[in-house]
Structures are given as structure tokens and as C-alpha cells.
Design a protein around this motif. Sequence first.
Motif, short mmCIF file in Angstrom:
data_model
loop_
_atom_site.label_atom_id
_atom_site.label_comp_id
_atom_site.label_asym_id
_atom_site.label_seq_id
_atom_site.Cartn_x
_atom_site.Cartn_y
_atom_site.Cartn_z
N ARG A 131 58.16 -17.97 -19.41
CA ARG A 131 58.65 -16.76 -18.78
C ARG A 131 59.80 -16.18 -19.60
N SER A 132 60.04 -14.90 -19.41
CA SER A 132 61.16 -14.26 -20.09
C SER A 132 62.43 -15.01 -19.72
N ASN A 133 63.29 -15.21 -20.70
CA ASN A 133 64.61 -15.83 -20.47
C ASN A 133 64.58 -17.36 -20.36
N VAL A 134 63.42 -17.98 -20.54
CA VAL A 134 63.35 -19.44 -20.38
C VAL A 134 64.02 -20.16 -21.55
N GLY A 135 64.17 -19.44 -22.69
CA GLY A 135 64.86 -20.04 -23.83
C GLY A 135 63.96 -20.22 -25.06
N LYS A 136 62.92 -19.40 -25.20
CA LYS A 136 61.98 -19.54 -26.32
C LYS A 136 62.67 -19.27 -27.66
N SER A 137 63.35 -18.12 -27.75
CA SER A 137 63.96 -17.75 -29.03
C SER A 137 65.08 -18.75 -29.39
N SER A 138 65.83 -19.17 -28.40
CA SER A 138 66.91 -20.14 -28.67
C SER A 138 66.33 -21.44 -29.21
N ILE A 154 67.99 -13.72 -29.79
CA ILE A 154 68.25 -14.25 -28.45
C ILE A 154 68.76 -13.11 -27.59
N SER A 155 68.31 -13.11 -26.35
CA SER A 155 68.70 -12.00 -25.51
C SER A 155 69.15 -12.46 -24.13
N LYS A 210 67.02 -25.94 -21.42
CA LYS A 210 68.36 -25.78 -20.85
C LYS A 210 68.83 -27.00 -20.03
N ASP A 232 71.15 -28.91 -20.55
CA ASP A 232 72.63 -29.03 -20.49
C ASP A 232 73.20 -28.34 -19.27
N ARG A 233 72.41 -27.50 -18.61
CA ARG A 233 72.94 -26.70 -17.51
C ARG A 233 72.91 -27.41 -16.16
N SER A 264 67.64 -29.09 -25.03
CA SER A 264 68.71 -28.12 -24.85
C SER A 264 69.00 -27.47 -26.19
N ALA A 265 68.93 -26.16 -26.24
CA ALA A 265 69.24 -25.46 -27.48
C ALA A 265 70.73 -25.56 -27.76
N LYS A 266 71.51 -25.80 -26.71
CA LYS A 266 72.97 -25.86 -26.87
C LYS A 266 73.40 -27.20 -27.49
N1 LIG Z 1 73.16 -23.34 -21.77
C1 LIG Z 1 72.00 -23.02 -22.38
N2 LIG Z 1 71.63 -21.71 -22.46
C2 LIG Z 1 70.46 -21.42 -23.08
C3 LIG Z 1 69.62 -22.43 -23.64
N3 LIG Z 1 68.52 -21.84 -24.15
C4 LIG Z 1 68.68 -20.51 -23.94
N4 LIG Z 1 69.85 -20.24 -23.29
C5 LIG Z 1 70.33 -18.90 -22.88
O1 LIG Z 1 69.34 -18.29 -22.05
C6 LIG Z 1 69.23 -16.89 -22.34
C7 LIG Z 1 67.80 -16.55 -22.75
O2 LIG Z 1 67.50 -17.20 -23.97
P1 LIG Z 1 66.37 -16.68 -24.97
O3 LIG Z 1 66.24 -17.71 -26.03
O4 LIG Z 1 66.63 -15.27 -25.40
O5 LIG Z 1 65.08 -16.71 -24.00
P2 LIG Z 1 63.62 -16.08 -24.22
O6 LIG Z 1 63.60 -14.78 -23.48
O7 LIG Z 1 62.69 -17.07 -23.58
O8 LIG Z 1 63.40 -15.96 -25.69
C8 LIG Z 1 70.27 -16.60 -23.44
O9 LIG Z 1 71.42 -16.12 -22.81
C9 LIG Z 1 70.51 -17.96 -24.07
O10 LIG Z 1 71.79 -18.09 -24.64
C10 LIG Z 1 70.06 -23.82 -23.54
O11 LIG Z 1 69.39 -24.78 -23.95
N5 LIG Z 1 71.25 -24.03 -22.90
#
Ligand SMILES: Nc1nc2c(ncn2[C@@H]2O[C@H](COP(=O)(O)OP(=O)(O)O)[C@@H](O)[C@H]2O)c(=O)[nH]1
Length: 214
Positions: free
Chosen positions: A31-38, A52-53, A143, A145-146, A177-179
Amino acid sequence: MKITSASYAGCAVDLEACPVSNLPEFAFVGRSNVGKSSLVNMLAEVKGLAKISGTPGKTKLINFFRINDRWTLVDLPGYGFAKVSKAQQAVFNEQVSNYLTGRENLKQVFALLDSQLEPLDTDLAFIDWLQQCKIPYSIIFTKTDRSADTKVISHEVQLMRALNDYGLKPNEVFKCSAKTKRGRGAIVNWIEGQLPKKPKKKQGKAIQLGWMKK
Ligand SMILES: Nc1nc2c(ncn2[C@@H]2O[C@H](COP(=O)(O)OP(=O)(O)O)[C@@H](O)[C@H]2O)c(=O)[nH]1
Ligand SMILES: [Mg+2]
């Protein structure tokens, strides 16, 4: 596997526009925002490789990243609640499903799920669809770490039960965790295991004759 090179290798609006390639491809979907690009950036160890968005639904293109000149990471547009009209969402979903079912060098899909949430019906439906289409897939919890570990584990247990109920069998389940970079080694090593083996260089004979000075 050591990542020695990672570079942007183009983008496409749909399957037809995808760059011709015979390198094995590994795609990230969720889904959007799940953390794919990160996750793409974390695996490749290049900040800003994939955009990253904070705004869900920003990646509208299929993005390709060439790694070590041996394989390709693919960042797909998110399915689900993109902040766009229903009609536009349908276009994204068709774009993604055409790529997933039609891309010949696609080796494996990573279905990303947010470890902060209980498994969602949309995610389970998507995983079910992958299996019905016989597309090899693994799951990545993002994510981590959250939330507290206990929460992540409880969501994982719920997911495993749900998958079992639907008869769904992913190749692997990763937590990352991308962090903190948790899970990076496990995912990268797993990908390496899927790549064609490099031919081993033959060692020179270890015979040392008297006149062979080094
Ligand atoms: N704390 C934390 N935040 C993350 C992680 N991965 C992504 N985010 C945050 O989640 C938001 C969406 O990430 P993004 O990679 O753009 O998601 P995408 O829409 O699936 O590509 C951004 O604000 C990232 O900084 C993670 O592993 N840990
Ligand atoms: Mg993205």
C-alpha cells in the motif's frame, strides 16, 4: 552480498514501456506509504535513490534500480488509499497487475506490510491474488522500529494464522526497518541465493618450481 553499485535504471508508466532487460528483477509492492521506497534505499545503501514521500500515493511510475549490474530492484506504485480519485487508483492497480503478471524476468515479489497494523483485508486479498497468479512472493514487515517487539510479533502471528486459513504460503517472512537497517542482511542474502551463480575463477596451479620467483 556486498552492494558495489546501485543506480537508477529508468521508469515506466506501464508494462509495455518497461526497459528491456534480462537481469533478474525483484519487485516491492504494497500500500502507499508502507515504506517501499525507503526499503529500496536501505537495501541499496544509497540515500535518495528512490524518492521517499510523506504523502501517500506519490510514486506513480514503475521505477527500476540496477544493482551490481547483476539484478534489478523495482519500486512499484502503491495500491490502496492513494490520495487520488478512484478512477486514477484503478489505473495504478492495472498498471501494477499487468507488470506483475507479464514481466518475464520478474523473479520474485516482496509484498510489504506495515508491522504497526493488524493484517488488512486489502493486503490479504493482494497476497491471495499473487498466489493465484503463481507469482513467487515473500512478505516483508516494514517499520519495526516504530512499535514494541511484542506488538510486531503479535501482528506476525495474526498474519501467519490468516495466511494459513487462506492456504497461502509465502517463500519467506522478513521483519525490517529502513531506519535501523534491521533485516537488510537477511533480505539481501536471500536475493543473492536466487541469482544465477557466478562462474568461479579457476585458481592457478599451486606448483612452485625453483626458477619461479615472485
Ligand atoms: N520510522 C520509520 N519510518 C519509515 C520506515 N520506512 C518508511 N518510513 C516512513 O514512512 C513514510 C513513507 O515511506 P515511503 O518509503 O515513501 O513509502 P512508499 O509510499 O511505500 O514508497 C516516510 O515518511 C518514511 O520516512 C521505517 O522503517 N521506519
Ligand atoms: Mg514510494
